[in-house]
Write an enzyme that holds these catalytic residues in place. Structure first.
Site, PDB file in Angstrom:
ATOM      1  N   HIS A  58      -1.561   0.708 -10.066  1.00  0.00           N
ATOM      2  CA  HIS A  58      -2.158  -0.121  -8.933  1.00  0.00           C
ATOM      3  C   HIS A  58      -2.492  -1.477  -9.871  1.00  0.00           C
ATOM      4  O   HIS A  58      -3.922  -1.668  -9.806  1.00  0.00           O
ATOM      5  CB  HIS A  58      -3.005   0.346  -8.174  1.00  0.00           C
ATOM      6  CG  HIS A  58      -3.402  -0.389  -6.944  1.00  0.00           C
ATOM      7  ND1 HIS A  58      -3.922   0.184  -5.890  1.00  0.00           N
ATOM      8  CD2 HIS A  58      -3.376  -1.849  -6.686  1.00  0.00           C
ATOM      9  CE1 HIS A  58      -4.032  -0.698  -4.970  1.00  0.00           C
ATOM     10  NE2 HIS A  58      -3.872  -1.741  -5.437  1.00  0.00           N
TER      11      HIS A  58
ATOM     12  N   ARG B  63       0.935  -1.478  -0.166  1.00  0.00           N
ATOM     13  CA  ARG B  63       0.068   0.027  -0.036  1.00  0.00           C
ATOM     14  C   ARG B  63       0.806   1.405   0.079  1.00  0.00           C
ATOM     15  O   ARG B  63       1.997   1.147   0.619  1.00  0.00           O
ATOM     16  CB  ARG B  63      -0.828   0.162   1.105  1.00  0.00           C
ATOM     17  CG  ARG B  63      -2.087  -0.839   0.982  1.00  0.00           C
ATOM     18  CD  ARG B  63      -3.337  -0.139   0.099  1.00  0.00           C
ATOM     19  NE  ARG B  63      -4.335  -1.291   0.075  1.00  0.00           N
ATOM     20  CZ  ARG B  63      -4.550  -2.283  -0.737  1.00  0.00           C
ATOM     21  NH1 ARG B  63      -3.551  -2.347  -1.950  1.00  0.00           N
ATOM     22  NH2 ARG B  63      -5.561  -2.649  -0.735  1.00  0.00           N
TER      23      ARG B  63
ATOM     24  N   GLU C  69      -3.144   7.665  -4.250  1.00  0.00           N
ATOM     25  CA  GLU C  69      -3.619   7.407  -5.667  1.00  0.00           C
ATOM     26  C   GLU C  69      -4.814   7.868  -5.964  1.00  0.00           C
ATOM     27  O   GLU C  69      -5.872   7.637  -5.065  1.00  0.00           O
ATOM     28  CB  GLU C  69      -2.993   5.879  -5.872  1.00  0.00           C
ATOM     29  CG  GLU C  69      -3.888   5.071  -4.994  1.00  0.00           C
ATOM     30  CD  GLU C  69      -3.416   3.358  -5.268  1.00  0.00           C
ATOM     31  OE1 GLU C  69      -2.348   3.105  -5.097  1.00  0.00           O
ATOM     32  OE2 GLU C  69      -4.323   2.476  -5.258  1.00  0.00           O
TER      33      GLU C  69
HETATM   34  N1  LIG Z   1      -0.899  -3.827  -5.849  1.00  0.00           N
HETATM   35  C1  LIG Z   1      -2.110  -4.540  -5.365  1.00  0.00           C
HETATM   36  O1  LIG Z   1      -2.825  -4.634  -6.606  1.00  0.00           O
HETATM   37  C2  LIG Z   1      -2.284  -5.518  -4.270  1.00  0.00           C
HETATM   38  C3  LIG Z   1      -1.734  -5.252  -3.007  1.00  0.00           C
HETATM   39  N2  LIG Z   1      -2.275  -5.979  -1.985  1.00  0.00           N
HETATM   40  C4  LIG Z   1      -1.661  -5.591  -0.759  1.00  0.00           C
HETATM   41  O2  LIG Z   1      -1.014  -6.861  -0.023  1.00  0.00           O
HETATM   42  C5  LIG Z   1      -1.011  -6.829   1.140  1.00  0.00           C
HETATM   43  C6  LIG Z   1      -0.699  -8.434   1.814  1.00  0.00           C
HETATM   44  O3  LIG Z   1      -1.640  -9.345   1.147  1.00  0.00           O
HETATM   45  P1  LIG Z   1      -1.767 -10.910   1.675  1.00  0.00           P
HETATM   46  O4  LIG Z   1      -0.274 -11.399   1.497  1.00  0.00           O
HETATM   47  O5  LIG Z   1      -2.633 -11.457   1.022  1.00  0.00           O
HETATM   48  O6  LIG Z   1      -1.719 -10.702   3.190  1.00  0.00           O
HETATM   49  P2  LIG Z   1      -1.354 -11.565   4.420  1.00  0.00           P
HETATM   50  O7  LIG Z   1      -2.151 -11.378   5.385  1.00  0.00           O
HETATM   51  O8  LIG Z   1      -1.304 -12.871   3.939  1.00  0.00           O
HETATM   52  O9  LIG Z   1       0.264 -11.062   4.729  1.00  0.00           O
HETATM   53  C7  LIG Z   1       0.435  -9.894   5.471  1.00  0.00           C
HETATM   54  C8  LIG Z   1       1.937 -10.463   6.320  1.00  0.00           C
HETATM   55  O10 LIG Z   1       2.231  -9.118   6.684  1.00  0.00           O
HETATM   56  C9  LIG Z   1       2.652  -9.294   8.041  1.00  0.00           C
HETATM   57  N3  LIG Z   1       2.993  -7.951   8.361  1.00  0.00           N
HETATM   58  C10 LIG Z   1       1.787  -7.069   9.010  1.00  0.00           C
HETATM   59  N4  LIG Z   1       2.325  -5.929   9.504  1.00  0.00           N
HETATM   60  C11 LIG Z   1       3.843  -5.982   9.287  1.00  0.00           C
HETATM   61  C12 LIG Z   1       4.890  -5.379   9.897  1.00  0.00           C
HETATM   62  N5  LIG Z   1       4.905  -4.184  10.116  1.00  0.00           N
HETATM   63  N6  LIG Z   1       6.069  -5.710   9.458  1.00  0.00           N
HETATM   64  C13 LIG Z   1       6.457  -7.221   9.029  1.00  0.00           C
HETATM   65  N7  LIG Z   1       5.257  -7.976   8.615  1.00  0.00           N
HETATM   66  C14 LIG Z   1       3.983  -7.223   8.973  1.00  0.00           C
HETATM   67  C15 LIG Z   1       1.500 -10.059   8.680  1.00  0.00           C
HETATM   68  O11 LIG Z   1       2.088 -10.802   9.609  1.00  0.00           O
HETATM   69  C16 LIG Z   1       1.314 -11.152   7.601  1.00  0.00           C
HETATM   70  O12 LIG Z   1       2.172 -12.170   7.653  1.00  0.00           O
HETATM   71  C17 LIG Z   1      -2.649  -6.449   1.173  1.00  0.00           C
HETATM   72  O13 LIG Z   1      -2.909  -6.125   2.428  1.00  0.00           O
HETATM   73  C18 LIG Z   1      -2.559  -5.581   0.451  1.00  0.00           C
HETATM   74  O14 LIG Z   1      -2.622  -4.312   0.916  1.00  0.00           O
HETATM   75  C19 LIG Z   1      -2.906  -7.425  -2.410  1.00  0.00           C
HETATM   76  C20 LIG Z   1      -3.196  -7.702  -3.458  1.00  0.00           C
HETATM   77  C21 LIG Z   1      -3.180  -6.846  -4.551  1.00  0.00           C
HETATM   78  O1  LIG Z   2      -6.715  -6.740  -3.344  1.00  0.00           O
HETATM   79  C1  LIG Z   2      -6.013  -5.558  -3.133  1.00  0.00           C
HETATM   80  O2  LIG Z   2      -5.668  -5.125  -1.831  1.00  0.00           O
HETATM   81  C2  LIG Z   2      -5.780  -4.802  -4.009  1.00  0.00           C
HETATM   82  O3  LIG Z   2      -4.944  -3.941  -3.794  1.00  0.00           O
HETATM   83  C3  LIG Z   2      -6.345  -4.834  -5.370  1.00  0.00           C
HETATM   84  O4  LIG Z   2      -6.206  -5.970  -5.818  1.00  0.00           O
END
Ligand SMILES: NC(=O)C1=CN([C@@H]2O[C@H](COP(=O)(O)OP(=O)(O)OC[C@H]3O[C@@H](n4cnc5c(N)ncnc54)[C@H](O)[C@@H]3O)[C@@H](O)[C@H]2O)C=CC1
Ligand SMILES: O=C(O)C(=O)CO
Length: 323
Positions: free
Chosen positions: A289, A242, A271
């Site tokens: 994004h 993010r 954004e």
């Molecule tokens: N660019 C894009 O289009 C997308 C972006 N995302 C972003 O990716 C993020 C992660 O998604 P997932 O892997 O599915 O989530 P997840 O919940 O599986 O993994 C997140 C990990 O980050 C860790 N974490 C949280 N705060 C932390 C910190 N301060 N320092 C170190 N580790 C920390 C958590 O313990 C967890 O293991 C989403 O929350 C979203 O913001 C997700 C999908 C698409």
């Molecule tokens: O799933 C998310 O968190 C996104 O940023 C868009 O897929």
């Protein structure tokens, strides 16, 4: 029995909208115009389910209304930091997200950014399109080698691990991990990865750092000027997590003064606004994004929302309930 009234806040893939329309009394957003706070408050008053995306900001004040009809916010996306889940819960509103189905494509975009930044692909493409290419030469657009380099992953959940899979098994990279909680040794072993205790331990050892933690206030400016200073002058920062996780002004300074090698960003704090300081940085690759933006994944995200709604309205706990 009357069908639940469901609001889809943005235009979704047609196949998903069609399936939703069979099961629910559906309101679509054909213009794809982002909703404002007042629209969202009206939505909570008038619909049984609201299906927001990352562009719908739902802070506590949106939930401050005399009567909420909404019983579920079924988010289209895995990140849900744009929703004040405590405020939703206090109004008896459940929140779901769409994990797993977007992990591979988001990791693919992180790899894309890492490769593009390291190999100066954006600069090369601009040069070519602008007619400035003078032909092959031994010293032209020299980048950094990705294969075999050290990658630090901050946030080792679903997407962080998908990134490690690609980087370690595809590119022979050494993986360092920093995660909020301890990662099981059998998971680390899959990528021959080493977990380090703090971000400060990780940064100085990496050639590339990729962010995969959630956004939100807890992680705002996790990467700030002080931590950017800990990176090697040759290292690259990749952010598909993010925008708020990185202090963009500190990053722009690091890029302009060359205290890091470069960066790749898919997400931005405000954004679609991009700070002008970033726009002018040549050693930065930016994407709008696109992490989950493949036909397969965007449809899978929609069908996952559909499953969550079906469970919820059938009185079952939706599998992706986060609040
Ligand atoms: N660019 C894009 O289009 C997308 C972006 N995302 C972003 O990716 C993020 C992660 O998604 P997932 O892997 O599915 O989530 P997840 O919940 O599986 O993994 C997140 C990990 O980050 C860790 N974490 C949280 N705060 C932390 C910190 N301060 N320092 C170190 N580790 C920390 C958590 O313990 C967890 O293991 C989403 O929350 C979203 O913001 C997700 C999908 C698409
Ligand atoms: O799933 C998310 O968190 C996104 O940023 C868009 O897929």
């Amino acid at each position: 029995m009357a069908k639940p009234r469901v609001l889809v806040t943005r235009a979704w893939p047609k196949a998903v909208e069609a399936k939703m329309a069979e099961a629910f009394e559906l309101t679509l957003n054909r213009d794809d115009r982002p909703l404002g706070l007042a629209d969202l408050r009206a939505a909570l008053a008038n619909y049984d389910a609201v299906l927001p995306t990352v562009t719908d900001k739902l802070p506590a004040q949106v939930f401050d209304l005399p009567e909420a009809r909404t019983k579920i916010l079924a988010n289209y996306g895995v990140g849900f930091a744009h929703i004040d889940t405590a405020a939703a819960k206090s109004r008896g509103i459940a929140v779901t997200n769409t994990p797993d189905v977007l992990s591979e494509c988001t990791a693919d975009i992180a790899m894309t950014l890492m490769l593009m930044a390291a190999r100066r692909a954006g600069e090369g493409e601009r040069e070519l399109r602008e007619g400035r290419w003078t032909g092959w030469r031994p010293t032209h657009l020299i980048g950094s080698k990705v294969s075999g380099a050290t990658l630090g992953i901050i946030g080792f959940g679903r997407i962080g691990q998908a990134m490690a899979q690609r980087a370690h098994h595809g590119f022979g990279m050494k993986i360092l991990v920093q995660n909020r909680s301890a990662v099981a040794s059998e998971i680390l072993a899959r990528y021959d990865a080493e977990q380090v205790p703090t971000v400060e331990d990780l940064l100085p050892r990496c050639d590339f750092v990729s962010l995969h933690c959630p956004g939100g206030s807890a992680n705002r400016h996790l990467i700030d000027a002080r931590r950017l200073d800990l990176m090697k002058p040759s290292a690259f920062l990749i952010n598909t997590a993010r925008g708020e996780v990185v202090d963009e002004y500190a990053l722009a300074q690091a890029l302009w003064f060359g205290t890091i090698g470069g960066a790749g960003l898919d997400v931005f704090e405000r954004e679609p606004a991009i700070p002008p300081e970033l726009l002018g940085a040549d050693n930065l690759v930016m994407l709008p994004h696109l992490g989950s933006a493949t036909r397969e994944t965007r449809e899978a995200m929609g069908f996952r929302v559909f499953e969550n709604l079906q469970d919820f309205f059938a009185g079952r706990d939706p599998r992706d309930k986060v609040a």
